[in-house]
Enzyme design. Structure first.
Site, short mmCIF file in Angstrom:
data_model
loop_
_atom_site.label_atom_id
_atom_site.label_comp_id
_atom_site.label_asym_id
_atom_site.label_seq_id
_atom_site.Cartn_x
_atom_site.Cartn_y
_atom_site.Cartn_z
CD GLU A 79 -1.39 -0.09 3.64
OE1 GLU A 79 -2.10 0.91 3.72
OE2 GLU A 79 -1.47 -1.05 4.42
CB CYS A 111 -2.56 -4.09 6.26
SG CYS A 111 -2.11 -2.45 6.81
CB THR A 152 1.60 2.86 14.78
OG1 THR A 152 0.97 3.87 13.99
CG2 THR A 152 1.03 2.92 16.19
CB SER A 201 -8.35 2.61 12.47
OG SER A 201 -7.44 2.91 13.50
CG HIS A 233 -2.70 -6.15 10.33
ND1 HIS A 233 -1.50 -5.87 9.73
CD2 HIS A 233 -3.30 -4.95 10.55
CE1 HIS A 233 -1.39 -4.56 9.57
NE2 HIS A 233 -2.47 -3.98 10.05
CE LYS A 242 -6.05 -1.43 22.46
NZ LYS A 242 -6.75 -0.16 22.62
CG ASN A 275 1.60 -1.19 10.57
OD1 ASN A 275 1.66 -2.31 10.05
ND2 ASN A 275 0.52 -0.44 10.53
CB SER A 308 -7.56 0.48 6.79
OG SER A 308 -7.12 0.32 8.11
N1 CAA Z 1 1.54 3.96 30.43
C1 CAA Z 1 0.92 2.88 29.91
N2 CAA Z 1 -0.07 2.98 28.97
C2 CAA Z 1 -0.41 4.22 28.55
C3 CAA Z 1 0.19 5.37 29.07
C4 CAA Z 1 1.21 5.22 30.06
N3 CAA Z 1 1.85 6.26 30.57
N4 CAA Z 1 -0.36 6.44 28.46
C5 CAA Z 1 -1.29 5.96 27.60
N5 CAA Z 1 -1.32 4.62 27.65
C6 CAA Z 1 -2.16 3.68 26.89
C7 CAA Z 1 -3.60 4.11 26.74
O1 CAA Z 1 -4.35 3.79 27.89
C8 CAA Z 1 -4.00 3.30 25.52
O2 CAA Z 1 -4.22 1.96 25.88
P1 CAA Z 1 -5.58 1.22 25.49
O3 CAA Z 1 -5.74 1.40 24.01
O4 CAA Z 1 -5.38 -0.18 25.91
O5 CAA Z 1 -6.65 1.93 26.24
C9 CAA Z 1 -2.73 3.31 24.67
O6 CAA Z 1 -1.67 3.67 25.56
C10 CAA Z 1 -2.76 4.29 23.53
O7 CAA Z 1 -3.15 5.53 24.03
P2 CAA Z 1 -4.16 6.47 23.22
O8 CAA Z 1 -5.35 5.67 22.78
O9 CAA Z 1 -4.38 7.71 23.98
O10 CAA Z 1 -3.21 6.77 21.98
P3 CAA Z 1 -3.41 7.76 20.77
O11 CAA Z 1 -4.85 8.08 20.59
O12 CAA Z 1 -2.47 8.86 20.91
O13 CAA Z 1 -2.90 6.87 19.55
C11 CAA Z 1 -3.56 5.22 17.91
C12 CAA Z 1 -3.20 5.50 19.38
C13 CAA Z 1 -4.96 5.76 17.64
C14 CAA Z 1 -3.51 3.74 17.68
C15 CAA Z 1 -2.55 5.96 17.00
O14 CAA Z 1 -1.25 5.47 17.24
C16 CAA Z 1 -2.87 5.79 15.53
O15 CAA Z 1 -3.68 6.53 14.96
N6 CAA Z 1 -2.19 4.80 14.83
C17 CAA Z 1 -2.40 4.53 13.43
C18 CAA Z 1 -3.70 3.78 13.18
C19 CAA Z 1 -3.66 2.33 13.64
O16 CAA Z 1 -2.62 1.75 13.83
N7 CAA Z 1 -4.85 1.74 13.79
C20 CAA Z 1 -4.96 0.34 14.13
C21 CAA Z 1 -6.14 -0.35 13.49
S1 CAA Z 1 -6.14 -0.04 11.73
C22 CAA Z 1 -5.12 -1.22 11.05
O17 CAA Z 1 -4.81 -2.20 11.68
C23 CAA Z 1 -4.57 -1.00 9.67
C24 CAA Z 1 -3.20 -0.44 9.76
O18 CAA Z 1 -2.21 -1.19 9.75
C25 CAA Z 1 -3.03 1.01 9.89
#
Ligand code: CAA
Length: 388
Positions: A79, A111, A152, A201, A233, A242, A275, A308
Site C-alpha cells: 500500500e 494491509c 506506529t 480504526s 495483523h 485487544k 508496522n 483498512s
Molecule cells: N503507560 C501505559 N499505557 C499508557 C500510558 C502510560 N503512561 N499512556 C497511555 N497509555 C495507553 C492508553 O491507555 C492506551 O491503551 P488502550 O488502548 O489499551 O486503552 C494506549 O496507551 C494508547 O493511548 P491512546 O489511545 O491515547 O493513543 P493515541 O490516541 O495517541 O494513539 C492510535 C493511538 C490511535 C492507535 C494511533 O497510534 C494511531 O492513529 N495509529 C495509526 C492507526 C492504527 O494503527 N490503527 C490500528 C487499526 S487499523 C489497522 O490495523 C490497519 C493499519 O495497519 C493502519
C-alpha cells in the site's frame, strides 16, 4: 492437495529509533509507547530503501536456483507502491533474476494485499501443482512527524514461497472474509503520508475480527481450544491483544494461557520493527515460528488479516514436520543484531528526505546502506536499482 508456505523470509532496514527516546522527544511518557502501544524500536528506512528494495532483499535470502526457475507467478502486496501503473513486482522479478515465463502483479487493499496474494496463489497452485508462487508484502508506514500515528510507523517486507507439499505450513481449506466500505485509514494518491481516524480504526479492526471469527467457526466447526496460537495483523502489538481478549472467554484457563503466551512470542519481531502493513501478519507468524522452539508440528495457527477500508480475513494453517529446519532463524537474528540506532533528530532528517518529483536526476550514496539491493538514484522519472 496440500498447499501452503514452503519458505518465508524477512527484511527490515539497518536503522532504527528507540521508542523510549522518541517518547521523550515528543514529551510523552515512554510507557505509553512501550506498554500502551507496545513498541520498542521503530525501523527507519534510509532513502536508498523503498518498498521494491525491501521486498527484493526479503526474497533474496530464501530463493535458490530451483525456486527461481519454478516461480511462475509473482504477487506483490503493498500500500506504499512507487508507481500508479507499473507493478513493483516487475522490478523485483528482474532484481532476483526470476524465470521470464512468469506472471507479475501488484495487489492493493491496504494491509490485506499479501493475504489476497496468498489466496490467489493457492488457486494457481491447485491448477498448476508444479508451480511455485512468490508472494511478498512490502511497505513503509508513514504518518508524519509529531502525529498520533508516528509511534506506529515502520518499514520492512516478508517474502513467501507458496507451493504444493509445503515444508513449513499447510493452509487449511476454510477461510472467512468480510468487506465494508469505511474510512478508518486511507492515503489519497497525492499524499505520501496516511490519513487515519485512529480510534475508529481500532474499533473496526475488532469488529471485523468478530465477523470473520464467528463465520470461520461456523464454516469449519472448530473452536478456540483447537488453536495452538493465533497471529494477528499488527499495526502495533497492543492491537492484536485487544482482539484476542474478546474471544478468550470461549476457552479454558489452559487455552487462555497458551494463546496469550504464544501471542507474546508472535509480537516480538513486530515490537522491534513497527508496522509494515502488508507484511505485518506474516512477520508475526515468523516471530512465533522462529522464537517458540517448543511449537510442535501438527499445531494449528490462526491468522487474522485486516486491511483498512476495509477487508478482513481469518484462515488457518497446520505446521509441518521439521518445519523449523526450513526457517532462516540465524539470518533473521543477524539482521536484528546488526541494526544501528539513530537519534531522533537523525530519524527526523531521514524522514524528510524525499526523491525528486520534477524529473531531475539524483544520485544516491549506497555505500552506507548494508542491504544487498539498494535504490541508487532517479533519472528521467525512473528509479534506478542496484544489486551489489
Ligand atoms: N503507560 C501505559 N499505557 C499508557 C500510558 C502510560 N503512561 N499512556 C497511555 N497509555 C495507553 C492508553 O491507555 C492506551 O491503551 P488502550 O488502548 O489499551 O486503552 C494506549 O496507551 C494508547 O493511548 P491512546 O489511545 O491515547 O493513543 P493515541 O490516541 O495517541 O494513539 C492510535 C493511538 C490511535 C492507535 C494511533 O497510534 C494511531 O492513529 N495509529 C495509526 C492507526 C492504527 O494503527 N490503527 C490500528 C487499526 S487499523 C489497522 O490495523 C490497519 C493499519 O495497519 C493502519
Amino acid at each position: 492437495m496440500n498447499i501452503g508456505i514452503d519458505k518465508i523470509g524477512f527484511y527490515t532496514p539497518h536503522l532504527y529509533v528507540d521508542m523510549n527516546k522518541l517518547a521523550v522527544a515528543r514529551d510523552i511518557e515512554p510507557e505509553k509507547f512501550t506498554v500502551g502501544i507496545g513498541q520498542e524500536k521503530m525501523a527507519i528506512p534510509p532513502i536508498t530503501q523503498d518498498p521494491v528494495t525491501l521486498a527484493a532483499n526479503a526474497a533474496l535470502g530464501i530463493l535458490n536456483e530451483a525456486d527461481k526457475e519454478k516461480i511462475d507467478f509473482v504477487i506483490f502486496g503493498t500500500e506504499s507502491g512507487i508507481d500508479n501503473s507499473k507493478s513493483a513486482g516487475v522490478y523485483v522479478h528482474n532484481l532476483l533474476g526470476l524465470n521470464p515465463h512468469a506472471r507479475t502483479v501488484e495487489m492493493k487493499q491496504a494491509c490485506y494485499g499479501a493475504t489476497a496474494g496468498i489466496q490467489l496463489a493457492k488457486g494457481h497452485i491447485a491448477l498448476n501443482p508444479e508451480s511455485k508462487v512468490l508472494v511478498i508484502g512490502s511497505d513503509i508506514a508513514r504518518y508524519g512527524l509529531n502525529t498520533p500515528g508516528e509511534s506506529t510507523q515502520g518499514a520492512g517486507a516478508v517474502a513467501m514461497v507458496i507451493s504444493a507439499n509445503p515444508r513449513i505450513m499447510v493452509l487449511e481449506e476454510h477461510s472467512a472474509y468480510f468487506t465494508n466500505d469505511i474510512m478508518d485509514f486511507w492515503r489519497p494518491i497525492y499524499s505520501d503520508k496516511a490519513f487515519v481516524d485512529g480510534k475508529f480504526s481500532n474499533e473496526q479492526y475488532i469488529y471485523f475480527f468478530s465477523k470473520v471469527w464467528e463465520q470461520y467457526k461456523e464454516k469449519s466447526g472448530l473452536e478456540l481450544k483447537d488453536f495452538e496460537a493465533i497471529c494477528y495483523h499488527l499495526p502495533y502489538t497492543k492491537m492484536g491483544l485487544k482482539a484476542l481478549r474478546t474471544i478468550l472467554d470461549e476457552g479454558t484457563e489452559e487455552d487462555n494461557e497458551r494463546l496469550v503466551a504464544n501471542y507474546q512470542v508472535s509480537t516480538q519481531y513486530n515490537r522491534n520493527v513497527g508496522n509494515i502493513y502488508t507484511g505485518s501478519l506474516y512477520l508475526s507468524l515468523l516471530s512465533l515460528l522462529e522464537l517458540n522452539e517448543g511449537l510442535e508440528a501438527g499445531s494449528r495457527v490462526g491468522l487474522y488479516s485486516y486491511g483498512s477500508g476495509a477487508v478482513g480475513e481469518f484462515f488457518t494453517g497446520i505446521l509441518q514436520s521439521d518445519y523449523r529446519e526450513h526457517l532462516h532463524i540465524n539470518d533473521h537474528k543477524h539482521l536484528f543484531d546488526s541494526r544501528m540506532e539513530v537519534t531522533v533528530p537523525e530519524y527526523e532528517k531521514l524522514f524528510e528526505e524525499t526523491l525528486p518529483v520534477d524529473g531531475s536526476t539524483l544520485e544516491l550514496d549506497i555505500t552506507k546502506d548494508t542491504a544487498a539491493i539498494c535504490l541508487s538514484g532517479v533519472e528521467d522519472n525512473k528509479r534506478l536499482y542496484v544489486r551489489k
